[in-house]
Design an enzyme around this catalytic site. Structure first.
Site, short mmCIF file in Angstrom:
data_model
loop_
_atom_site.label_atom_id
_atom_site.label_comp_id
_atom_site.label_asym_id
_atom_site.label_seq_id
_atom_site.Cartn_x
_atom_site.Cartn_y
_atom_site.Cartn_z
N LYS A 83 0.84 -1.20 0.00
CA LYS A 83 0.00 0.00 0.00
C LYS A 83 0.87 1.25 0.00
O LYS A 83 0.67 2.16 -0.79
CB LYS A 83 -0.87 -0.03 1.27
CG LYS A 83 -1.81 1.14 1.41
CD LYS A 83 -2.51 1.14 2.76
CE LYS A 83 -3.12 -0.21 3.08
NZ LYS A 83 -4.05 -0.14 4.21
N LYS A 124 3.23 -2.12 11.31
CA LYS A 124 1.91 -2.05 11.96
C LYS A 124 2.08 -2.41 13.42
O LYS A 124 3.04 -3.10 13.79
CB LYS A 124 0.94 -3.04 11.31
CG LYS A 124 -0.52 -2.76 11.57
CD LYS A 124 -1.09 -1.72 10.64
CE LYS A 124 -2.49 -1.30 11.04
NZ LYS A 124 -3.12 -0.45 10.05
N GLY A 172 -2.94 6.03 13.47
CA GLY A 172 -4.12 5.40 14.05
C GLY A 172 -4.62 4.22 13.23
O GLY A 172 -4.14 3.97 12.13
N ASP A 173 -5.56 3.50 13.78
CA ASP A 173 -6.28 2.43 13.08
C ASP A 173 -7.51 2.18 13.96
O ASP A 173 -7.92 3.08 14.72
CB ASP A 173 -5.40 1.17 12.93
CG ASP A 173 -6.01 0.12 11.99
OD1 ASP A 173 -5.92 0.28 10.77
OD2 ASP A 173 -6.60 -0.87 12.48
P1 NDP Z 1 -12.55 2.90 13.89
O1 NDP Z 1 -12.13 2.33 15.18
O2 NDP Z 1 -12.68 4.38 13.75
O3 NDP Z 1 -13.95 2.25 13.44
C1 NDP Z 1 -14.08 0.88 13.25
C2 NDP Z 1 -15.52 0.57 12.91
O4 NDP Z 1 -15.62 -0.80 12.54
C3 NDP Z 1 -16.46 0.74 14.09
O5 NDP Z 1 -17.73 1.08 13.62
C4 NDP Z 1 -16.44 -0.66 14.73
O6 NDP Z 1 -17.59 -0.94 15.50
C5 NDP Z 1 -16.39 -1.53 13.49
N1 NDP Z 1 -15.71 -2.79 13.83
C6 NDP Z 1 -14.45 -2.93 14.33
N2 NDP Z 1 -14.17 -4.23 14.53
C7 NDP Z 1 -15.26 -4.91 14.18
C8 NDP Z 1 -15.58 -6.28 14.15
N3 NDP Z 1 -14.70 -7.22 14.55
N4 NDP Z 1 -16.82 -6.61 13.69
C9 NDP Z 1 -17.69 -5.65 13.28
N5 NDP Z 1 -17.43 -4.35 13.29
C10 NDP Z 1 -16.24 -3.99 13.72
O7 NDP Z 1 -11.52 2.32 12.80
P2 NDP Z 1 -11.19 2.88 11.35
O8 NDP Z 1 -12.40 3.44 10.73
O9 NDP Z 1 -9.96 3.68 11.46
O10 NDP Z 1 -10.76 1.53 10.60
C11 NDP Z 1 -11.70 0.70 9.90
C12 NDP Z 1 -10.96 -0.18 8.90
O11 NDP Z 1 -10.23 0.63 7.98
C13 NDP Z 1 -9.91 -1.14 9.50
O12 NDP Z 1 -9.86 -2.31 8.73
C14 NDP Z 1 -8.61 -0.37 9.33
O13 NDP Z 1 -7.48 -1.21 9.30
C15 NDP Z 1 -8.86 0.27 7.96
N6 NDP Z 1 -8.05 1.45 7.65
C16 NDP Z 1 -8.07 2.56 8.44
C17 NDP Z 1 -7.32 3.66 8.09
C18 NDP Z 1 -7.38 4.93 8.86
O14 NDP Z 1 -6.82 5.93 8.37
N7 NDP Z 1 -8.06 5.01 9.99
C19 NDP Z 1 -6.43 3.64 6.92
C20 NDP Z 1 -6.55 2.44 6.11
C21 NDP Z 1 -7.30 1.39 6.49
P3 NDP Z 1 -17.49 -0.92 17.11
O15 NDP Z 1 -17.30 0.52 17.47
O16 NDP Z 1 -18.77 -1.50 17.55
O17 NDP Z 1 -16.29 -1.78 17.46
#
Ligand code: NDP
Length: 446
Positions: A113, A125, A164-165
């Site tokens: 990526k 990571k 973050g993640d």
């Molecule tokens: P957040 O913590 O902001 O949000 C995660 C969301 O996904 C929440 O709504 C959470 O629900 C839900 N979620 C998490 N784990 C589970 C699970 N096991 N089953 C169902 N729902 C789940 O994270 P991000 O938005 O930052 O990240 C989301 C995805 O994007 C991840 O895969 C991450 O690796 C990827 N990503 C993020 C980037 C970033 O800049 N933030 C960059 C590139 C990729 P709940 O609150 O109920 O847990």
């Protein structure tokens, strides 16, 4: 006999208990078969064997004291996977499901990526099995401080720059940055995703979601002559990526009708009210069924995986790995969905990916379509080094250019190797080539 079969079998033996890592490695190695054929020098130099093994992996104890005065111990991880083209770069995930295999899969994906963005960033990571849900601000702060107390000795602005993640947003980055600064007595761009008052970049919050939409718009236009305009969209998750993917999709003329969290999903036939979602998720940190208080005519369904039964034109999985399986893919296609754009990392299972491609669905793999977050982090590092800050419009314009370029690079690589419109193969090959050439040039480093 596949040329890379042996490489995979070695990983399988060594990391048999890491299913997500094996899944990610298999997908990449399968895509790289034609590269191994065309460039025997990569095989001879052991590039494939080297790229599947992290340069370094650190596991550490994170002790902290909760509000009741009890000592809690979590486990911390940082996997420094590949530094061939720049300092290790990749987010930190705080979620109870975190283990070494998950961090390794994420770090491995991050290599390709980061290479695709065209910026000089290696892959890494990290994270912890700490669960931020239900914790007070004080507990979050003490955990983050303890986590950074150890992590600080392994990172640096020219060594490794985390971000973050899942479970790590501006609040957590702030606490970790403060602790790093205190330990080192240095104000440097050691983390990205920082607040705007202390070195953060405008548009970083929006970058992954916006970037996903820029990428998907380009892919839909080129592959199917379609766009977001007038489309119905379903997005899983309601975190950082999901919220800003929804915002950009709406700006591009789509109607987003469903979003979720791990408890279930909401459906609003009138189109999701994003201000309500932001208030519930970003300010109050509550569960998604609270949405019904603002819009009683919407519905809430328990269980997040069924969100893919909601009829849509475009699906954007933005929550977590393996959340969209073959059944979900079949339901989406049967309901007329023509595009799946991944915001999360590896959200679609391998059999579901094969099915979507077979059906001619526009499918954009996360390692390409969610690269906007790390691309903007790269821009944050540049601004920190130059000690200046660009406007929102400047960063957003650079982000859009990067996403369109990633699409073109991946699409051209796919075409060159005979896999037209297969962005999985295209992204893997294009991301790999730059790293492989750098590794080759640098020799076998001991
Ligand atoms: P957040 O913590 O902001 O949000 C995660 C969301 O996904 C929440 O709504 C959470 O629900 C839900 N979620 C998490 N784990 C589970 C699970 N096991 N089953 C169902 N729902 C789940 O994270 P991000 O938005 O930052 O990240 C989301 C995805 O994007 C991840 O895969 C991450 O690796 C990827 N990503 C993020 C980037 C970033 O800049 N933030 C960059 C590139 C990729 P709940 O609150 O109920 O847990």
């Amino acid at each position: 006999m596949k040329k890379l079969q042996g490489v995979y079998e070695d990983v399988l033996k060594r990391d048999a208990n890491e299913p997500e890592f094996l899944q990610a490695v298999k997908e990449v190695l399968d895509s790289l078969e034609p590269v191994a054929e065309k460039y025997p020098e990569f095989l001879e130099a052991g590039i494939f064997n080297r790229i599947v093994e992290p340069e370094r992996q650190i596991i550490f104890r994170v002790p902290w004291v909760n509000d009741k005065g009890e000592v809690i111990v979590n486990r911390g991880f940082r996997v420094q996977f590949n530094s061939a083209i720049g300092p290790y770069k990749g987010g930190l995930r705080f979620h109870p499901s975190v283990n070494l295999g998950i961090i390794k899969f994420l770090g491995f994906e991050q290599i390709f990526k980061n290479s695709l963005t065209g910026l000089p960033m290696g892959g890494g990571k990290g994270g912890s099995d700490f669960d931020p849900k239900g914790k007070s601000d004080g507990e979050i702060m003490r955990f983050c401080q303890s986590f950074m107390f150890e992590l600080a000795r392994h990172i640096g602005p020219d060594t490794d720059v985390p971000a973050g993640d899942i479970g790590v947003g501006a609040r957590e980055v702030g606490y970790m940055f403060g602790m790093y600064k205190k330990i080192r007595n240095e104000f440097t761009g050691i983390l990205t995703g920082k607040g705007l008052t202390y070195g953060g970049s405008l548009a970083r919050t929006e970058a992954t979601g916006y970037g996903l939409c820029y990428f998907l718009e380009e892919a839909m236009k080129n592959i199917r002559g379609r766009s977001f305009e007038g489309a119905t969209v379903v997005i899983s998750g309601s975190g950082n990526v999901a919220i800003y993917a929804a915002q950009k999709a709406m700006q591009l003329g789509a109607k987003v009708v469903a979003m979720s969290d791990s408890s279930g999903y909401i459906y609003d036939k009138n189109g999701i009210d994003l201000d309500a979602i932001k208030k519930i998720k970003e300010v109050e940190r509550k569960r998604i069924n609270e949405y019904l208080k603002y819009h009683p005519d919407a519905t809430f369904t328990t269980g997040c995986n069924n969100i893919w039964t909601v009829k849509c034109d475009i699906a954007m999985p933005c929550a977590t790995q393996n959340e969209l399986d073959l059944n979900a893919a079949k339901t989406l296609v049967a309901n007329g969905c023509f595009a799946v754009g991944e915001g999360a990392n590896m959200p679609t299972t391998p059999d579901a990916v094969d099915y979507l491609l077979e059906k001619g669905i526009v499918y954009t793999p996360g390692k390409a379509s969610n690269a906007g977050g790390v691309a903007c982090s790269g821009l944050e590092m540049t601004q920190n080094s130059m000690r200046l800050s660009w406007s929102f419009e400047e960063v957003d314009a650079k982000l859009k250019t990067i996403m369109v370029n990633i699409y073109r690079t991946a699409s051209e690589a796919a075409k060159e190797f005979g896999y037209e419109n297969n962005l999985v193969v295209g992204a893997n090959i294009a991301g790999f080539m730059k790293v492989a050439r750098a590794m080759l040039a640098q020799g076998v480093t001991y």
